[in-house]
Every structure is written in C-alpha cells, then in structure tokens.
Scaffold this active site. Structure first.
Site, short mmCIF file in Angstrom:
data_model
loop_
_atom_site.label_atom_id
_atom_site.label_comp_id
_atom_site.label_asym_id
_atom_site.label_seq_id
_atom_site.Cartn_x
_atom_site.Cartn_y
_atom_site.Cartn_z
N ASP A 93 0.83 -1.22 0.00
CA ASP A 93 0.00 0.00 0.00
C ASP A 93 0.86 1.27 0.00
O ASP A 93 0.38 2.35 -0.35
CB ASP A 93 -0.96 0.01 1.20
CG ASP A 93 -0.29 -0.10 2.56
OD1 ASP A 93 0.96 -0.19 2.63
OD2 ASP A 93 -1.01 -0.09 3.58
N GLU A 94 2.15 1.12 0.36
CA GLU A 94 2.99 2.31 0.49
C GLU A 94 3.24 2.99 -0.86
O GLU A 94 3.64 4.15 -0.90
CB GLU A 94 4.32 1.96 1.18
CG GLU A 94 4.08 1.38 2.56
CD GLU A 94 5.32 1.29 3.43
OE1 GLU A 94 6.23 2.10 3.26
OE2 GLU A 94 5.35 0.38 4.28
N TYR A 149 12.09 3.07 -0.36
CA TYR A 149 11.47 1.74 -0.41
C TYR A 149 10.22 1.76 -1.27
O TYR A 149 10.08 0.97 -2.21
CB TYR A 149 11.14 1.26 1.02
CG TYR A 149 10.15 0.11 1.05
CD1 TYR A 149 10.51 -1.15 0.55
CD2 TYR A 149 8.86 0.25 1.57
CE1 TYR A 149 9.60 -2.22 0.57
CE2 TYR A 149 7.95 -0.79 1.59
CZ TYR A 149 8.34 -2.03 1.08
OH TYR A 149 7.43 -3.07 1.10
N LYS A 151 9.28 -0.07 -4.91
CA LYS A 151 8.15 -1.01 -5.10
C LYS A 151 7.22 -0.49 -6.19
O LYS A 151 6.71 -1.27 -7.01
CB LYS A 151 7.38 -1.22 -3.79
CG LYS A 151 8.14 -1.93 -2.68
CD LYS A 151 8.53 -3.36 -3.00
CE LYS A 151 7.37 -4.32 -3.06
NZ LYS A 151 7.82 -5.73 -3.22
N1 LIG Z 1 5.73 -6.95 5.78
C1 LIG Z 1 4.72 -6.19 5.36
O1 LIG Z 1 3.97 -5.63 6.17
C2 LIG Z 1 4.45 -6.03 3.88
C3 LIG Z 1 3.29 -5.36 3.49
C4 LIG Z 1 3.01 -5.24 2.13
C5 LIG Z 1 3.88 -5.77 1.19
N2 LIG Z 1 5.02 -6.40 1.59
C6 LIG Z 1 5.90 -6.98 0.55
O2 LIG Z 1 5.92 -8.37 0.76
C7 LIG Z 1 7.20 -8.91 0.41
C8 LIG Z 1 7.75 -9.70 1.57
O3 LIG Z 1 7.84 -8.85 2.71
P1 LIG Z 1 8.44 -9.39 4.07
O4 LIG Z 1 7.96 -8.51 5.15
O5 LIG Z 1 8.25 -10.87 4.17
O6 LIG Z 1 9.99 -9.11 3.84
P2 LIG Z 1 11.28 -9.69 4.56
O7 LIG Z 1 12.25 -8.56 4.61
O8 LIG Z 1 10.92 -10.39 5.82
O9 LIG Z 1 11.78 -10.80 3.54
C9 LIG Z 1 12.39 -10.49 2.31
C10 LIG Z 1 13.11 -11.75 1.83
O10 LIG Z 1 13.68 -11.46 0.55
C11 LIG Z 1 14.98 -12.01 0.52
N3 LIG Z 1 15.77 -11.25 -0.47
C12 LIG Z 1 16.18 -9.96 -0.38
N4 LIG Z 1 16.89 -9.63 -1.48
C13 LIG Z 1 16.91 -10.73 -2.28
C14 LIG Z 1 17.46 -11.00 -3.55
N5 LIG Z 1 18.17 -10.08 -4.23
N6 LIG Z 1 17.28 -12.23 -4.08
C15 LIG Z 1 16.59 -13.19 -3.40
N7 LIG Z 1 16.05 -12.98 -2.19
C16 LIG Z 1 16.21 -11.76 -1.63
C17 LIG Z 1 15.50 -11.85 1.93
O11 LIG Z 1 16.58 -12.74 2.21
C18 LIG Z 1 14.25 -12.17 2.74
O12 LIG Z 1 14.15 -13.55 2.99
C19 LIG Z 1 8.06 -7.70 0.01
O13 LIG Z 1 8.11 -7.63 -1.39
C20 LIG Z 1 7.34 -6.51 0.61
O14 LIG Z 1 7.55 -5.35 -0.16
C21 LIG Z 1 5.32 -6.54 2.92
#
Ligand SMILES: NC(=O)c1ccc[n+]([C@@H]2O[C@H](COP(=O)([O-])OP(=O)(O)OC[C@H]3O[C@@H](n4cnc5c(N)ncnc54)[C@H](O)[C@@H]3O)[C@@H](O)[C@H]2O)c1
Length: 354
Positions: free
Chosen positions: A141-142, A166, A170
C-alpha cells in the site's frame, strides 16, 4: 497442480506463504529462491524443510543464469515474487540497494518468465504463453503515498505517490510488471497489501520490536508523536488473499489487500503493553523518520467482491496470538537478535530522542 517459484521465501511473509500453500494447495513443487540477506532465515522454515514438495535454493533474483536453470529444471509455471529489501529505515540509509534489488530483481525475473513461458521465445511479437503460467508481484500500500485523515481509502486506480526510497522502488517494480503485461502480454498480476503482522516477523518491524522490548523492559522507541496510522492484516490472511489471486485473479489486474483495521502506532504499542502487563512509561518518543507517511488505508472491495476473499482473523485475537508466538519462541528470537542486529539497532535508535 503448479510448480511454483517463491522468491524471498525465507523472509516473514514468504515463509508463512510456503507453509500456507503446503497446507492448502496441491502445488506439485515449491521452489524457494532466497538470497538469505539479514532478513532471510531458514529457521523460519524448519518445520517444513523435509516436505518432499519443497526445495530451497540460495540465490539472488538478479542472477539470470540461475533463474534460467531453475525455470528449465523445475518447469516452473508460477512465480510469486516476495524477494525485496523491505525496511523503510534501511532504504533511507541505502536507496541504491533498493533500486537495484527491488526494481532490477523484479525486471530480471519478469524477463526470465517471459523467455521460458512464451510459446515462441524468439518472436518479440508473440503474446501467447504456455497454459497455466502466471506471475504474481507482491507489492505494498505504500506505493500510493500518504493519505489525509478523513480521505477515502486508496483504490487500485489511485495515483502512485511513493514517499520513501522503499516505496519508490516497489512502485517502479509494479510499473515494470504492468509494462510486461501491456507490452508483451505476460500473464501478471499485482497485489498491494497493508502492514502485515504475525509469527516469524523480523524484530526490526514495529510489532515484534515493541513486543520484544516490552518483554525485556527496554524503552519502546516510537517515531515522532506515534500518530501515524496503518491498516494491519494478520499474515495468514495475506496468504489466503494471495492464494485467491493465484487461483481466480485476472491477469493485468491489481488487487488491494486491506484489513480495515486502522490503528495509530501509539495505539498498537499501548495494546501490546496492556497485553503484557507493562507500563506505558516504557514508551520513548524518538525523532521522526524523514518523510514518514501519516496514514495508509486500502479499499479492498475488488478482492472481496470479485474473489470472495475476507480476512478470517480479528485484529485483537491475532495480536494476542502473535504476542504468544513471540513468548513461546525464545530460540528463534535469540537467533534473530544476534550481534549484527544489535549493531543495527544501536545505530538506528541511539541518542535519537527529540
Ligand atoms: N511486511 C509487510 O507488512 C508487507 C506489506 C506489504 C507488502 N510487503 C511486501 O511483501 C514482500 C515480503 O515482505 P516481508 O515482510 O516478508 O519481507 P522480509 O524482509 O521479511 O523478507 C524479504 C526476503 O527477501 C529475501 N531477499 C532480499 N533480497 C533478495 C534477492 N536479491 N534475491 C533473493 N532474495 C532476496 C531476503 O533474504 C528475505 O528472505 C516484500 O516484497 C514486501 O515489499 C510486505
């Protein structure tokens, strides 16, 4: 039956999603490609690591030869792209990394999918793809930016106005996904979710950070006045939404995944303190994050009306379940809060009170 590439599956949402799919889907194969950055941990997956449908590969989504080998060897027909640098504070410290991984990595994945799924890989006009293939970009949503207090929630056609490196990365990645769909007809969709919380979330994010600090009777660092409003979704509900999109979503569409659980950060922290029986005097207001968005809220009528998805968890019960999970998983917490995390924490919050 699908052969799914899950990128970033050792992170918070990705690991929950792998567990969810193994429990709720007949996926033939789940390949988890994760670079294991500071945010990726195989400890998040110990309970399912020996499932015969699951395979872990350590690697980077920007590594095209590796992607080509994985697509060919595992006949991948589905990609769910979670892999990203995800922490806003870290993006303020190192925006180039976010551009590189979140935009460059997504484009590399799209290109690999295009090459492997296109019926005529050498024909740049070919818009036909192998049956059953699909690419789901997990976004946020960001990308819509900040919402004034009384404004209606963001819809999928709201303009993109990202405010942090960030969210800018995205939003850019989302635009590449759209472009691959529009230009080449690649079967892609995008989900944009609100803030998630639940088990296995790395302690740098608000809810686990506050739970762990409160448990240790340490100050709870709250940015600015703490009145920034976020919509909060339990991670298992995010997983069911993503599965609904994979099963029945339309390619070319965007799906907001909102929970209509709007709370300020201060309210969240107070709820955690109350649940743990700790005093509010532990709250310590620190200098606000530059460009900190005041409010996010999502209109989720498309996913509820078109795909019949609804969150199954109420906020209060899910928060309690999350607190209990952190209370009951000491070993995991100790593994996450190692020396490098402590160095990062000291850098972010040291001498930061206004
Ligand atoms: N956490 C939230 O509240 C939230 C909300 C909306 C969307 N998202 C999106 O959901 C997705 C997952 O979020 P999250 O909170 O689980 O993130 P996280 O930071 O916990 O996990 C990210 C994962 O990506 C891996 N990673 C990073 N760079 C990489 C690369 N170059 N190649 C392969 N792997 C790589 C990391 O090792 C990690 O395991 C993201 O794309 C984020 O933008 C998260």
């Amino acid at each position: 039956m699908r052969n799914v590439l899950i990128t970033g599956g050792a992170g918070f949402i990705g690991s929950n999603f792998i567990r969810y799919l193994l429990n709720h889907d007949a996926a033939e194969k789940l390949v988890n490609l994760d670079a294991l950055t500071y945010a990726g941990h195989l400890e998040n997956l110990v309970d399912i690591q020996s499932d015969s449908r699951y395979l872990f590969i350590q690697g980077d989504i920007r590594n095209r030869p590796l992607l080509d080998a994985l697509f060919a060897e595992h006949e991948l027909d589905t990609v769910v792209n979670f892999a990203a640098e995800t922490h806003v504070d870290r993006s303020i410290e190192d925006p180039a990394l976010f551009l590189n991984v979140n935009v460059g990595g997504t484009q590399t994945l799209l290109e690999a999918a295009l090459q492997h799924w296109r019926l005529k890989p050498d024909d740049k006009h070919c818009r036909e793809y192998r049956r059953g293939c699909g690419f789901l970009q997990v976004s946020t949503d960001e990308v819509y930016g900040s919402l004034p207090p009384a404004a209606p929630s963001f819809r999928e056609d709201s303009p993109l106005k990202p405010n942090s490196p960030y969210s800018a990365s995205k939003a850019s990645a989302d635009q590449f996904v759209r472009a691959y769909h529009q230009t080449y007809g690649l079967p892609c969709s995008i989900s944009r979710c609100c803030n998630n919380f639940g088990p296995y979330q790395f302690p740098e994010k608000l809810i686990p950070l506050m739970i762990l600090n409160a448990l240790a009777d340490k100050p709870l660092p709250l940015y600015g006045d703490g009145l920034q409003i976020r919509d909060w979704l339990y991670v298992e509900d995010q997983c069911s939404a993503l599965k609904a999109i994979l099963d029945n979503g339309q390619f070319g569409d965007i799906y907001n995944i909102g929970a209509t659980n709007e709370f300020s950060n201060l309210e969240i922290v107070r709820m955690i303190l109350h649940e743990l029986g700790k005093p509010e005097s532990l709250i310590e207001h620190v200098v606000d994050r530059p460009g900190h968005d005041r409010r996010y809220a999502l209109d989720n009528s498309r996913i509820t009306n078109e795909l019949g998805w609804r969150p199954a968890h109420t906020f209060r019960k899910a928060l309690k379940a999350t607190i209990d999970w952190y209370l009951n998983n000491h070993t995991w917490v100790e593994q996450m809060t190692n020396t490098s995390y402590q160095d990062y924490y000291a850098r972010m919050y040291a001498a930061d009170t206004p």
